[in-house]
Design a protein around this motif. Structure first.
Motif, short mmCIF file in Angstrom:
data_model
loop_
_atom_site.label_atom_id
_atom_site.label_comp_id
_atom_site.label_asym_id
_atom_site.label_seq_id
_atom_site.Cartn_x
_atom_site.Cartn_y
_atom_site.Cartn_z
N LEU A 151 -63.67 28.35 32.67
CA LEU A 151 -64.69 28.75 33.64
C LEU A 151 -64.45 30.18 34.11
O LEU A 151 -65.38 30.96 34.24
CB LEU A 151 -64.66 27.81 34.84
CG LEU A 151 -65.32 26.47 34.59
CD1 LEU A 151 -65.19 25.58 35.80
CD2 LEU A 151 -66.78 26.67 34.24
N GLU A 154 -63.00 32.57 32.43
CA GLU A 154 -63.38 33.50 31.37
C GLU A 154 -64.89 33.65 31.30
O GLU A 154 -65.41 34.75 31.16
CB GLU A 154 -62.85 33.00 30.02
CG GLU A 154 -61.37 33.27 29.84
CD GLU A 154 -60.84 32.65 28.57
OE1 GLU A 154 -61.62 32.54 27.60
OE2 GLU A 154 -59.67 32.28 28.53
N ILE A 155 -65.59 32.50 31.41
CA ILE A 155 -67.06 32.57 31.38
C ILE A 155 -67.54 33.44 32.53
O ILE A 155 -68.39 34.32 32.36
CB ILE A 155 -67.67 31.16 31.47
CG1 ILE A 155 -67.29 30.35 30.24
CG2 ILE A 155 -69.17 31.25 31.60
CD1 ILE A 155 -67.84 28.95 30.25
N GLY A 194 -67.01 37.11 31.88
CA GLY A 194 -67.96 37.62 30.89
C GLY A 194 -69.36 37.75 31.45
O GLY A 194 -70.02 38.79 31.30
#
Lengths: 357, 297
Positions: free
Chosen positions: A319, A321-322, A325
């Motif tokens: 989560l 990392e998402i 990004g």
């Protein structure tokens, strides 16, 4: 960069020196000094947890500052910044462990060595225009990390390397509360250094290379020299930050310094605002606080229906990392000048309140 | 000298190399048409492979139905990515665009790990796995299949660019956007099409790799290996990308051979392409077939 902050009426700049001054008004200078004094009291007031977050912001802020010189001022990208950060960490640990050099000198030395190694990777790309540096630093990321996992004499290989605690004239600093001041000193020094660099001919040359390299070259700016310089500076600050990190954690390992970490450094620069020095610190704070806030959020949601449906706690790393990004993409599309720009707009809004023009 | 191992590795390198070539080809396609360096190429492979895997295992669709659905999905997915994320970035500085693709790759990578977990999944048997004996070597049929598919895709791509009207439009756009536009080519749709084709071709490569090795997030390393391949071949040459991919694939396996026979460093095949990358940047930055950038002032 897009909109300069509002200057009080009657404040005319009549010389170049006045135009490039760091603090345009006495008020802003006093506010900055007051802020620094306030931060000096942080170890007395804050809990260990918040102090460690501040130290992280400081350390990563120095690394992100280096990256911002490259991305924001010279218009090049590096996605090997985490590897240079780690190189600085290992170098400083190695120097202070094996040579009779105290940690105090090992940190700047590690910065210089990192800059040297950085140049080996950056030099071929600095000769070329465009995106070659991205690709060269991508290679650097993989080659360096592979080297760290291999070179047992240098980085301990698969075993984490030990680093000594920071000491000053025989007095060993222990704990976050004391180390905080070391980080603070380095943050102040490096931010002041870069702010001043940008006021000199060299700093303006970097910006000229970014804005239009052909015109810059015609005006007599040596493109290769300045691209190399900015890449060297970026690696230097990454090395310094890495060394600070090593003597803060006291152990250094490869873990967590893959390409994702390099992307996180880029996120700090973009979110803060490319080409904004203070914005870098804001962006770093944002990126450091983001996973923490997600942790609080998921802790708050623990046991609720949303948590059970998505199994948030188990997947927190993904989560994060998402989120990183998505936030980079959103900032690039909707707020390409970053938090620094937003901050200026808020300031302008309050100065002009209640009239918007 | 272990010639048996060497030949086995060379065959391996040939197979992997053609796959690298295919992926590098689709990477160069996007670069040529839209001037975007796509850091999310490997994730396109991964998405294709996972979609196909889901269709085949979760919904029990036969392969000859599942594959076209996957390709159709990836075609639409490529267009969607271009419209939603890349189109707003047109006209922005090149570094912002690169950054967007880097961020995209993080998002895809993490989202796929979230959905499918981190452990690799075996791909359902598509073909009867047997070995073919060829010149005294045991070669698995999946390898032969992979080689055939890759070569077929390369030929298809060559046909597309040389003969079809759309391919010509794409080449015209790559050559000069403004002139292409004035000739009645819709640059917008060319951009979308470049992404769509690139995503579809990557998905084929992804499924092929998945059939051989199973699906895992490690698949996206193909997206990283694309850089040595594309730089070696020349960033803007599609033929060069294929050659570059082949060389990198072979080189990896030769490095592994040297490593296992003589050096015993371990892991050399993973980093060898990056050493090559740095060396190429030093001596021949525009690659074997790339056009040298000459600017007029």
């Amino acid at each position: 960069m897009a909109t300069p902050s509002i200057i009080p009426a009657g404040d005319f700049r009549t010389s170049y020196a006045a135009d490039t001054t760091i603090f345009p008004t006495p008020m802003s200078r006093n506010a900055a000094l007051a802020g620094i004094v306030l931060v000096c009291f942080a170890p007395l007031l804050l809990s260990e947890y918040w102090l460690s977050i501040l130290i992280q912001i400081g350390i990563y802020g120095i690394a992100a500052l280096g990256l911002n010189i490259l991305v924001g001022f010279t218009g090049q990208i590096s996605i090997g910044h985490a590897a240079f950060f780690l190189l600085g960490a290992f170098t400083s640990a190695y120097i202070s462990n094996t040579l009779p050099i105290p940690v105090f000198f090992a940190i700047p030395l590690a910065g210089l060595l990192t800059a040297l190694i950085g140049l080996v990777f950056g030099l071929p790309a600095a000769r070329l225009k465009g995106l070659y540096l991205v690709i060269a630093t991508l290679a650097a990321q993989y080659i360096l990390l592979d080297f760290f996992s291999r070179a047992e004499w240098f980085s301990g290989g698969s075993v984490p390397a030990m680093a000594q605690p920071f000491s000053l004239f025989g007095y060993v600093l222990r704990g976050d509360r004391q180390y905080f001041y070391v980080v603070l000193a380095y943050v102040l020094a490096s931010y002041l250094l870069v702010t001043n660099l940008m006021r000199t001919r060299d700093g303006r040359a970097l910006v000229a290379v970014r804005d239009h390299y052909l015109s810059a070259e015609i005006m007599g700016i040596n493109l290769t020299k300045y691209r190399t310089l900015s890449f060297g500076l970026a690696a230097f600050f990454a090395g310094i930050a890495g060394a600070l990190y090593a003597h803060y954690q006291l152990v250094v390992s490869n873990e967590g310094f893959g390409i994702e970490r390099s992307i996180i450094f880029l996120a700090m620069v973009i979110i803060g605002g490319t080409g904004s020095i203070m914005g870098t610190l804001m962006g770093t704070a944002f990126v450091v606080l983001l996973p923490e806030s997600m942790e609080w959020l998921s802790a708050g949601l623990k046991g609720s229906a949303i948590d059970r449906a998505l199994s948030l706690n188990n997947n927190l790393t993904f989560l994060r990392e998402i989120a990183i990004g998505v936030i980079i993409i959103l900032f690039l599309i909707f707020e390409p000048d970053g938090l620094a720009h937003r901050w200026r707009q808020i300031k302008t809004y309050w100065k002009l309140y209640p009239f918007s023009h | 000298m272990n010639s048996q191992l060497l030949i086995q590795l060379l065959v391996n390198g040939l197979v992997v190399g053609t796959l690298y070539g295919v992926v590098a080809m689709s990477f160069v396609l996007i670069y040529k048409a839209t001037q975007v360096v796509n850091f999310a190429q490997g994730e396109l492979l991964l998405i294709g492979a996972w979609v196909c895997w889901t269709l085949l295992t979760k919904y029990q669709v036969p392969f000859y139905v599942g594959m076209p659905i996957t390709l159709a999905f990836m075609f639409c997915f490529g267009i969607a990515v271009q419209i939603v994320v890349l189109r707003p970035m047109i006209g922005e500085p090149i570094i912002s665009v690169i950054m967007v693709t880097i961020a995209l790759s993080t998002v895809f990578q993490a989202a796929l790990k979230w959905i499918y977990g981190v452990s690799p999944q075996p791909f359902p048997r598509v073909f009867e796995s047997q070995s073919v004996s060829f010149a005294g070597l045991q070669i698995q049929t999946v390898y032969v299949m992979s080689l055939v598919v890759s070569v077929a895709m390369m030929i298809g791509m060559a046909w597309f660019f040389k003969v079809s009207k759309y391919g010509l439009a794409m080449r015209a756009t790559a050559f000069n956007q403004q002139v292409a536009q004035s000739l009645g080519i819709s640059v917008k749709s060319v951009f979308a099409m470049a992404w769509a084709i690139s995503a579809t071709v990557s998905a084929v490569a992804g499924v092929v790799v998945a059939v051989v090795n199973g699906v895992s997030s490690g698949l996206s390393t193909y997206g990283i290996k694309v850089f040595p391949a594309a730089i070696l071949g020349g960033l803007d040459s599609i033929g060069g990308a294929v050659v570059g991919g082949l060389i990198i694939g072979l080189l990896e396996n030769v490095a592994q051979y040297v490593d296992s026979e003589y050096l015993h460093w371990g892991n050399l095949y993973e980093v060898a392409p990056f050493y090559v990358l740095i060396i190429i940047l030093m001596i021949k930055p525009y690659g074997l077939f790339g056009t040298k950038d000459i600017e007029r002032i």
